[in-house]
Design an enzyme around this catalytic site. Sequence first.
Site, PDB file in Angstrom:
ATOM      1  N   TYR A   1      70.560 -32.007  24.771  1.00 25.38           N
ATOM      2  CA  TYR A   1      71.007 -31.166  25.882  1.00 25.38           C
ATOM      3  C   TYR A   1      72.525 -31.162  25.986  1.00 25.38           C
ATOM      4  CZ  TYR A   1      71.823 -35.419  28.664  1.00 25.38           C
ATOM      5  OH  TYR A   1      72.290 -36.613  29.118  1.00 25.38           O
TER       6      TYR A   1
ATOM      7  N   MET B   1      98.692   1.566  12.721  1.00 27.15           N
ATOM      8  CA  MET B   1      99.289   1.888  11.421  1.00 27.15           C
ATOM      9  C   MET B   1      99.382   3.399  11.273  1.00 27.15           C
ATOM     10  SD  MET B   1      97.570  -1.035   9.067  1.00 27.15           S
ATOM     11  CE  MET B   1      95.953  -0.501   9.519  1.00 27.15           C
TER      12      MET B   1
ATOM     13  N   SER C   1      74.985 -40.308  26.268  1.00 30.83           N
ATOM     14  CA  SER C   1      75.609 -39.070  26.730  1.00 30.83           C
ATOM     15  C   SER C   1      77.043 -39.083  26.238  1.00 30.83           C
ATOM     16  CB  SER C   1      75.550 -38.989  28.250  1.00 30.83           C
ATOM     17  OG  SER C   1      76.204 -37.827  28.685  1.00 30.83           O
TER      18      SER C   1
ATOM     19  N   ARG D   1      82.499   4.461  13.844  1.00 31.24           N
ATOM     20  CA  ARG D   1      82.449   2.994  13.748  1.00 31.24           C
ATOM     21  C   ARG D   1      81.613   2.481  14.910  1.00 31.24           C
ATOM     22  NH1 ARG D   1      88.589   2.828  15.290  1.00 31.24           N
ATOM     23  NH2 ARG D   1      88.279   3.842  17.269  1.00 31.24           N
TER      24      ARG D   1
ATOM     25  N   CYS E   1      78.156 -34.586  28.220  1.00 27.62           N
ATOM     26  CA  CYS E   1      78.494 -34.297  29.609  1.00 27.62           C
ATOM     27  C   CYS E   1      79.959 -33.964  29.807  1.00 27.62           C
ATOM     28  CB  CYS E   1      78.078 -35.448  30.508  1.00 27.62           C
ATOM     29  SG  CYS E   1      78.978 -36.966  30.180  1.00 27.62           S
TER      30      CYS E   1
ATOM     31  N   HIS F   1     102.775 -21.940  28.326  1.00 31.78           N
ATOM     32  CA  HIS F   1     102.423 -23.064  29.182  1.00 31.78           C
ATOM     33  C   HIS F   1     101.575 -22.602  30.360  1.00 31.78           C
ATOM     34  CE1 HIS F   1     103.259 -25.782  32.616  1.00 31.78           C
ATOM     35  NE2 HIS F   1     103.089 -26.713  31.688  1.00 31.78           N
TER      36      HIS F   1
ATOM     37  N   ARG G   1      95.258   8.520   5.495  1.00 35.28           N
ATOM     38  CA  ARG G   1      94.908   7.771   6.705  1.00 35.28           C
ATOM     39  C   ARG G   1      94.759   6.283   6.436  1.00 35.28           C
ATOM     40  NH1 ARG G   1      89.448  10.557   8.417  1.00 35.28           N
ATOM     41  NH2 ARG G   1      89.959   9.595  10.425  1.00 35.28           N
TER      42      ARG G   1
ATOM     43  N   GLY H   1      95.555   3.031  16.093  1.00 31.30           N
ATOM     44  CA  GLY H   1      96.907   3.512  16.323  1.00 31.30           C
ATOM     45  C   GLY H   1      98.013   2.575  15.861  1.00 31.30           C
TER      46      GLY H   1
ATOM     47  N   LYS I   1      87.213   2.225   8.213  1.00 37.39           N
ATOM     48  CA  LYS I   1      87.166   3.682   8.242  1.00 37.39           C
ATOM     49  C   LYS I   1      86.613   4.226   6.924  1.00 37.39           C
ATOM     50  CE  LYS I   1      90.755   5.563  10.277  1.00 37.39           C
ATOM     51  NZ  LYS I   1      92.198   5.825  10.292  1.00 37.39           N
TER      52      LYS I   1
END
Length: 893
Positions: free
Chosen positions: A865, A102, A777, A335, A845, A450, A91, A100, A22
């Site tokens: 690749y 703080m 691979s 911003r 792969c 989990h 601020r 919002g 800010k």
Amino acid sequence: MSKYVYDFAEGNRFMADLLGGKGANLAEMSVMGLPVPPGFTITTEACRAYLATGAAPDGLAAEVGEHLHRLELSLGRKLGQVDEPLLVAVRSGARFSMPGMMDTVLDIGLTDDSVAGLAAWSGDERLAWDSYRRLVQMFGTTVLGVDGAYFAAALRDAKQAKGVDGDLGLDAADLRALTATFMDIVREHAGRDFPQDPREQLDLAIASVFSSWHTDRARIYRRAEHIPDDLGTAVNVCAMVFGNLGDDSGTGVAFTRDPATGAPGVYGDYLPNAQGEDVVAGIRNTLPLHRLADLQPRAYEQLMDIMRTLEGHYHDLCDIEFTIERRKLWMLQTRVGKRTAAAAFRIADALREEGLIDADEALRRVTGAQLAQLMFPRFGDTERAPIATGVAASPGAAVGEVVFDSATAVRRAEQGAAVILVRRETNPDDLDGLIHARGVLTSRGGKTSHAAVVARGLGRTCVCGAESLTIDTQARRFTTADGTIVAEGDVISVDGTAGAVYLGELDVVPSPVVDYFEGRRPADRDDLLRAVDRIVRHADRRGRLEVRANADTAEDAHRARLLGAKGIGLCRTEHMFLGDRRVLVERLILAADDSARKAALAALLPLQRADFTRILEEMDGLPVTIRLLDPPLHEFLPDRTELTARVAVAKALGQGDTQEDLLRAVERLHEQNPMLGARGVRLGLVIPELYDLQVRAIAEAAVARVRAGGTPRAEIMIPLVSDARELEIVAERARTVLASVGAETGVDVPHEIGTMIELPRAAVTAGRIAKTARFFSFGTNDLTQTVWGFSRDDVEGSFFPAYLAEGVFTASPFETIDREGVGTLIDIAAYEGRATRPDLELGVCGEHGGDPKSIRFFHEAGLDYVSCSPFRVPVARLEAGRAAVGDTAVDSR
Ligand code: ADP
Ligand code: MG
Ligand code: MG
């Protein structure tokens, strides 16, 4: 001594580390000459010092004094001056936006004396007393820690006594009386009087903003957003302007484009005769921004002009907060704005078209994760309100009947029902249920619970931590916040992208972005699709890593090619031995002699050949890497326990065929730890006929394709090699088979032979392995398991959540490549392999091939690749391009 305070004129937008986002942007706007109320910023460094010691650092008070003095001089008014007071806003504003989370305190400087001065200056006594009671209320709660409920109750009483509904029904005298009541509340609950010294108000407010860095809500927000805990916040002290001075004043928020869709045009809300907080608090109904054009044409024109200037300056979507004080426009914040995934693509493409950024920068502005979000099926529009919300833990749209335990989930799923597993929380015993469910809903736990970890791993939709639900597993029902009861068997819809749950069945619609990729929808009639199309195609031009797909069937190969795959990086062959063909494998394993074995193989050959022919046809002209059989053989035989029982029963009943041969084979092949047992290349050494069969099928399929005028490019891949000699033996036999097919058919079979690098020993002896292998691979799933020494199936549900919570790793190493461990082995293998064979082809792969962070690593490691599931191919294409263009030099965010 450090400099702790910067005037707005001294900073700029690149100083966000020190001035917070800010503060840096207020400074930038000031320097650009935009109308920002004057002020200064206290640095995050001062905040860190304050938080470390509990007191303001030496010299801060004096420095604040100097800057305040300068501010007072420039405005010709003193803070809290009795006749015409300067008031300031204090601020918060950290490096990363924490909206919002703080504190901010407005109207600092009002006292029993200066309130009359404000009334005189503004000619509005009501405004003066309204501001004062707001200050006492805001200061009392945020700075002095008084429970806000006391103030709310007093305000309610005042309105009741007067017989009015809204705050606007209270006149100056009422508000004056209310202020006195608020003062009493402060005295009673804070144990001190509301400070009448303006400077004391300011210093206490600054300290309170510093401290608000550590509130619970700020901490929780940071954890969710991965914002470090030790940054601290800056404090902006800014002259107050008044949006509540009557109908020619007001306040609003605006975006330079629509942050939801990315559509051009300005969007926002405006509230006449109001102070900033009122807009976001939703107390009064706001007007759409364009109404301002009629209400305040001059200010509106100026605002439009400023918004264009800001976009041109920041080269991005900006969001702003503004206030109009008696027709004069003031900019209070800007911003680079947050946006949805769809808006990110549209805006990046639009800015490129407008010439504000180039195509590389447009590519940097979007992410693979955003593209993936756009590719999930979703719920169509609904009027329905959710019955609960929770953490959006695993995206997708799942509809199904509610079940409360794993066993029921499995049973109902096997009967063909779509089920949603609902639990307070899940544990490893629920794994089977999770596998069989479309989605999972829990009332406890966050993104690393989990349920969340496993659901993401399995690609199941998940909403967790829906705390408003009371789940009664025993009674097989749950209750929502409003008392609705949902019983087992009832249908619910779970939106894992938004974190919402609905009663009943919502329509699921396929993603238009997937329709576009698969060629069912043109890009040119839809702004989002056009943006995706252009950006992904630019990624293809820039990407150095090629993207292939993991595809085992002709159908998958077809889809992968539509999605932009440049070949198949992994074609697994094990499923080709399942289903009806399982008996043939059984016969092969049980074969008592050579001729029985040959008969079994001969029956398998045409089936395999047909499989490969179709896949090579779909991928004509592109490489198809076929992995020879990898899993342990027992997987093709009946379950040991079950078979033992069956044999026992058959014997007891004196039946003819008791299947004792089969049981003996099963016993012989049983392994304690099949993952580390007789599988992969080891099978090739002990049952060479099996690999011979597969190689012959590949060779004959290639010949068939050549004869049909195609261009087959088969790559034969040997799994689970740990020593060069293993590969030599198997490759030698393969070459013999290839040669004999060549001799029989008169066609020179095009092929390559290579290996997977998925064991640590192979990685560190890669130089020798590359003497035989034409390509490597990296099988990063098995490599991760063997490097860490844990098996994915056993650990993901058990100790992974704890490891994530304790920070042993920040992401599952099965999702994002472990650079330090697994990554180092990949680097070594790539280096040693290429030292032996400079044109060695290197690919990946494992599932990491579709993970954005991992793709960046594979790019840096110099691989050729990545290969991933067809659905992830567009994401991988995008990320391969992003890896090639690198990061922006300066992050303007
Ligand atoms: P947040 O970071 O939560 O948005 P802000 O510091 O931006 O907090 O302040 C909250 C509100 O207070 C803003 O919406 C703004 O309109 C209002 N406000 C902030 N500073 C001033 C000021 N100097 N004059 C008038 N209103 C202000
Ligand atoms: Mg703000
Ligand atoms: Mg493997």
